[in-house]
Scaffold this motif. Structure first.
Motif, short mmCIF file in Angstrom:
data_model
loop_
_atom_site.label_atom_id
_atom_site.label_comp_id
_atom_site.label_asym_id
_atom_site.label_seq_id
_atom_site.Cartn_x
_atom_site.Cartn_y
_atom_site.Cartn_z
N ALA A 79 0.85 -1.18 0.00
CA ALA A 79 0.00 0.00 0.00
C ALA A 79 0.89 1.24 0.00
CB ALA A 79 -0.92 -0.01 1.22
N SER A 80 0.95 1.91 -1.13
CA SER A 80 1.80 3.10 -1.26
C SER A 80 1.05 4.32 -0.74
CB SER A 80 2.21 3.30 -2.72
OG SER A 80 2.94 4.51 -2.87
N ASP A 81 1.63 4.97 0.26
CA ASP A 81 0.99 6.10 0.93
C ASP A 81 1.39 7.41 0.27
OD1 ASP A 81 -0.29 7.77 2.76
OD2 ASP A 81 1.29 7.58 4.27
N GLY A 82 0.94 7.58 -0.97
CA GLY A 82 1.24 8.82 -1.68
C GLY A 82 2.72 9.02 -1.90
N SER A 83 3.44 7.96 -2.20
CA SER A 83 4.89 8.05 -2.38
C SER A 83 5.24 9.02 -3.51
CB SER A 83 5.46 6.68 -2.71
OG SER A 83 5.27 5.78 -1.62
N LYS A 84 6.29 9.81 -3.26
CA LYS A 84 6.75 10.78 -4.25
C LYS A 84 7.86 10.21 -5.12
CE LYS A 84 4.12 14.05 -2.50
NZ LYS A 84 3.56 13.31 -1.35
N ASP A 85 8.40 9.06 -4.77
CA ASP A 85 9.46 8.45 -5.55
C ASP A 85 8.86 7.34 -6.43
OD1 ASP A 85 8.92 6.42 -3.79
OD2 ASP A 85 10.90 6.37 -2.86
N ALA A 86 9.68 6.38 -6.80
CA ALA A 86 9.24 5.35 -7.74
C ALA A 86 8.66 4.11 -7.06
CB ALA A 86 10.42 4.94 -8.63
N THR A 87 8.28 4.22 -5.80
CA THR A 87 7.76 3.05 -5.07
C THR A 87 6.61 2.39 -5.81
OG1 THR A 87 8.41 3.94 -2.90
CG2 THR A 87 6.68 2.28 -2.93
N ALA A 88 5.60 3.15 -6.18
CA ALA A 88 4.41 2.57 -6.82
C ALA A 88 4.77 1.94 -8.17
CB ALA A 88 3.34 3.64 -7.01
N GLU A 89 5.64 2.59 -8.94
CA GLU A 89 6.02 2.06 -10.24
C GLU A 89 6.76 0.73 -10.10
OE1 GLU A 89 6.33 5.15 -9.28
OE2 GLU A 89 4.92 6.15 -10.63
N ILE A 90 7.61 0.63 -9.12
CA ILE A 90 8.35 -0.61 -8.90
C ILE A 90 7.40 -1.74 -8.52
CG2 ILE A 90 10.05 -1.75 -7.41
CD1 ILE A 90 11.48 0.98 -7.21
N VAL A 91 6.48 -1.45 -7.61
CA VAL A 91 5.51 -2.47 -7.20
C VAL A 91 4.64 -2.88 -8.38
CG1 VAL A 91 3.60 -3.03 -5.65
CG2 VAL A 91 5.48 -1.58 -4.84
N ARG A 92 4.23 -1.92 -9.19
CA ARG A 92 3.39 -2.23 -10.36
C ARG A 92 4.12 -3.15 -11.33
NH1 ARG A 92 2.21 2.56 -11.42
NH2 ARG A 92 0.20 2.66 -10.36
N SER A 93 5.42 -2.96 -11.47
CA SER A 93 6.17 -3.82 -12.40
C SER A 93 6.17 -5.27 -11.92
CB SER A 93 7.62 -3.32 -12.53
OG SER A 93 8.36 -3.53 -11.34
N PHE A 94 6.15 -5.49 -10.62
CA PHE A 94 6.05 -6.86 -10.09
C PHE A 94 4.63 -7.39 -10.23
CE2 PHE A 94 10.03 -5.71 -8.04
CZ PHE A 94 10.71 -6.91 -7.97
N ALA A 95 3.65 -6.53 -9.94
CA ALA A 95 2.25 -6.96 -9.98
C ALA A 95 1.81 -7.33 -11.39
CB ALA A 95 1.35 -5.85 -9.42
N GLU A 96 2.44 -6.70 -12.38
CA GLU A 96 2.05 -6.96 -13.77
C GLU A 96 3.06 -7.85 -14.48
OE1 GLU A 96 1.72 -3.10 -15.45
OE2 GLU A 96 -0.13 -2.58 -14.36
N GLY A 97 4.12 -8.23 -13.78
CA GLY A 97 5.18 -9.01 -14.42
C GLY A 97 5.37 -10.37 -13.82
N GLU A 98 6.59 -10.63 -13.33
CA GLU A 98 6.98 -11.98 -12.91
C GLU A 98 6.16 -12.53 -11.75
OE1 GLU A 98 10.84 -11.84 -10.50
OE2 GLU A 98 10.92 -9.94 -11.62
N THR A 99 5.61 -11.66 -10.91
CA THR A 99 4.83 -12.15 -9.76
C THR A 99 3.36 -11.77 -9.90
OG1 THR A 99 5.46 -10.15 -8.54
CG2 THR A 99 6.78 -12.15 -8.17
N SER A 100 2.90 -11.66 -11.12
CA SER A 100 1.49 -11.33 -11.38
C SER A 100 0.58 -12.34 -10.68
CB SER A 100 1.22 -11.35 -12.88
OG SER A 100 -0.15 -11.12 -13.14
N GLY A 101 -0.43 -11.83 -10.00
CA GLY A 101 -1.35 -12.68 -9.27
C GLY A 101 -0.94 -12.95 -7.84
N ARG A 102 0.32 -12.67 -7.52
CA ARG A 102 0.79 -12.89 -6.15
C ARG A 102 1.06 -11.58 -5.42
NH1 ARG A 102 5.63 -16.85 -5.61
NH2 ARG A 102 4.83 -16.76 -3.47
N VAL A 103 1.28 -10.52 -6.19
CA VAL A 103 1.57 -9.21 -5.61
C VAL A 103 0.52 -8.22 -6.08
CG1 VAL A 103 3.24 -7.31 -5.50
CG2 VAL A 103 4.04 -9.68 -5.51
N ARG A 104 0.01 -7.44 -5.15
CA ARG A 104 -0.97 -6.40 -5.49
C ARG A 104 -0.48 -5.04 -5.02
NH1 ARG A 104 -6.67 -6.49 -3.60
NH2 ARG A 104 -6.12 -7.80 -1.81
N LEU A 105 -0.79 -4.02 -5.79
CA LEU A 105 -0.49 -2.64 -5.43
C LEU A 105 -1.77 -1.91 -5.08
CD1 LEU A 105 1.25 -0.01 -5.29
CD2 LEU A 105 0.80 0.24 -7.76
#
Length: 387
Positions: A79-105
């Motif tokens: 759960a990204s709390d309004g992050s100003k850096d690349a936190t959300a983008e990094i998590v999204r790359s996992f959620a839509e990539g190699e760990t799709s279905g196991r990681v949620r943003l």
């Protein structure tokens, strides 16, 4: 009067740090009721609230999905709390990539503070058990299996793991912090054996999702308030030191963190009334001796020093004053340099964690309320931006 003040103040300080642990050990040997545990595999949601954690969040996700737990029973939610850096983008790359279905943003656009994020995120979770962890905490492979065993008993509503420090030698006070948390772990183990454990380690703790209490958004210490609310509803809080989270020592340093802990401990005083009726004597005793006692120690230390100065020239107070002067002299030395051996930095560490009370008083007066926000406390000691 000076003699009475000295011995009361010195005796109280000794009780909090030495007498209370010894008394706990004696009580648990008589009244202990070890929890029954068995291997279970409930569905688990591992929830991490993250704000500007781009430096560690990828490692956290890799560590989380590698945990030894059935893949179909574990979801990792960041759960990204309004992050100003690349936190959300990094998590999204996992959620839509190699760990799709196991990681949620869960990407919250506005920074509102950890408690508000947790309250919203828990509503989106699927697991029967919610495991909370910090972005910088790396979990041992068997940590979840070990932790959820505590929930094999229907009356256990929350359970805490323990954290251990890594790279102690690379942090200024790493060795002292490690010793302090080993001491704290001992206390928590004894309290848990009495059924009087009231908090948790934010690095790794778990609750039954159905019991989540939705604390107010201005709550500072979620890892105390959430388990405490569950305890108040008649459920037990277990402590499992074999469920381990690892933190690098430098993550646990910082004076603002000590002030935040102090503010959280003061916030915890609100819970005392709930322990008076219906009566929970062991829990109340442990809370007063552990948390409340720690808050009062700095005041008693100053009183003992002032009384000792007033009694100077009398035996044995002249010797006791010499000992105090040596102790505080080592604390000042430790603030300026790093004396060897490292044990000589313990007086500085002890004085530093206790002086956080006075920094809290300053912050409370500055902001006009007893419990400043976590963001305000984190700004302690930081220079305002230029311009």
């Amino acid at each position: 009067m000076a003699k009475l003040l000295f011995w009361i103040s010195a005796g109280f300080t000794v009780y909090v740090y030495i007498g209370y642990p010894a008394l706990l050990w004696g009580l648990q040997s008589v009244f202990r009721s070890p929890p029954r545990k068995q291997s279970i595999e409930p569905s688990v949601s591992l929830l991490v609230a993250a704000y500007n954690e781009a430096a560690v969040i990828a490692d956290k996700i890799r560590n989380s999905v590698a945990i030894d737990y059935p893949v179909d029973k574990l979801e990792v939610v960041i759960a990204s709390d309004g992050s100003k850096d690349a936190t959300a983008e990094i998590v999204r790359s996992f959620a839509e990539g190699e760990t799709s279905g196991r990681v949620r943003l869960l990407n919250f656009e506005k920074n509102r503070g950890k408690m508000a994020v947790l309250n919203d995120a828990v509503r989106e979770l699927r697991g029967e058990i919610v495991v909370f962890s910090d972005a910088s905490s790396m979990l041992a492979a068997d940590s979840l299996r070990t932790l959820v065993q505590s929930f094999s008993g229907s009356r256990v509503g929350a359970a805490s793991g323990v954290y251990r420090l890594l790279k102690k030698d690379q942090a200024q006070l790493g060795s002292q912090e490690d010793l302090y948390w080993k001491y704290e772990t001992f206390l928590k183990v004894q309290e848990a054996k009495l059924g009087a454990f009231t908090g948790a380690h934010g690095s790794l703790y778990a609750i039954r999702r159905a019991l989540y209490p939705f604390p107010s958004a201005d709550t500072i210490n979620d890892d105390f308030t959430i388990p405490m609310r569950i305890l108040e509803r008649g459920y037990g809080v277990a402590y499992e030191p074999a469920a381990v989270a690892y933190e690098e020592a430098h993550e646990m340093e910082g004076f603002s963190r000590r002030v935040r802990i102090t503010a959280g401990n003061i916030e915890q005083l609100r819970e005392i009334k709930s322990l008076i009726w219906p009566p929970r004597p062991f829990v109340l005793f442990c809370l007063l001796s552990h948390k409340t006692g720690r808050l009062l120690v700095p005041l008693f230390m100053l009183t003992a020093l002032a009384a000792n100065i007033a009694l100077r020239g009398q035996f044995p107070y002249n010797c006791l004053l010499l000992g105090q002067m040596l102790f505080y002299g080592l604390a000042v030395l430790g603030a300026m340099v790093s004396p060897k051996p490292k044990v000589l930095r313990l007086p500085y560490y002890f004085c530093m964690i206790n002086s956080a009370l006075f920094a809290w008083v300053y912050q409370a007066l500055r902001h006009g309320r007893p419990i400043p926000s976590r963001v305000e406390l984190d700004q302690l000691g930081k220079r305002p931006p230029l311009g």
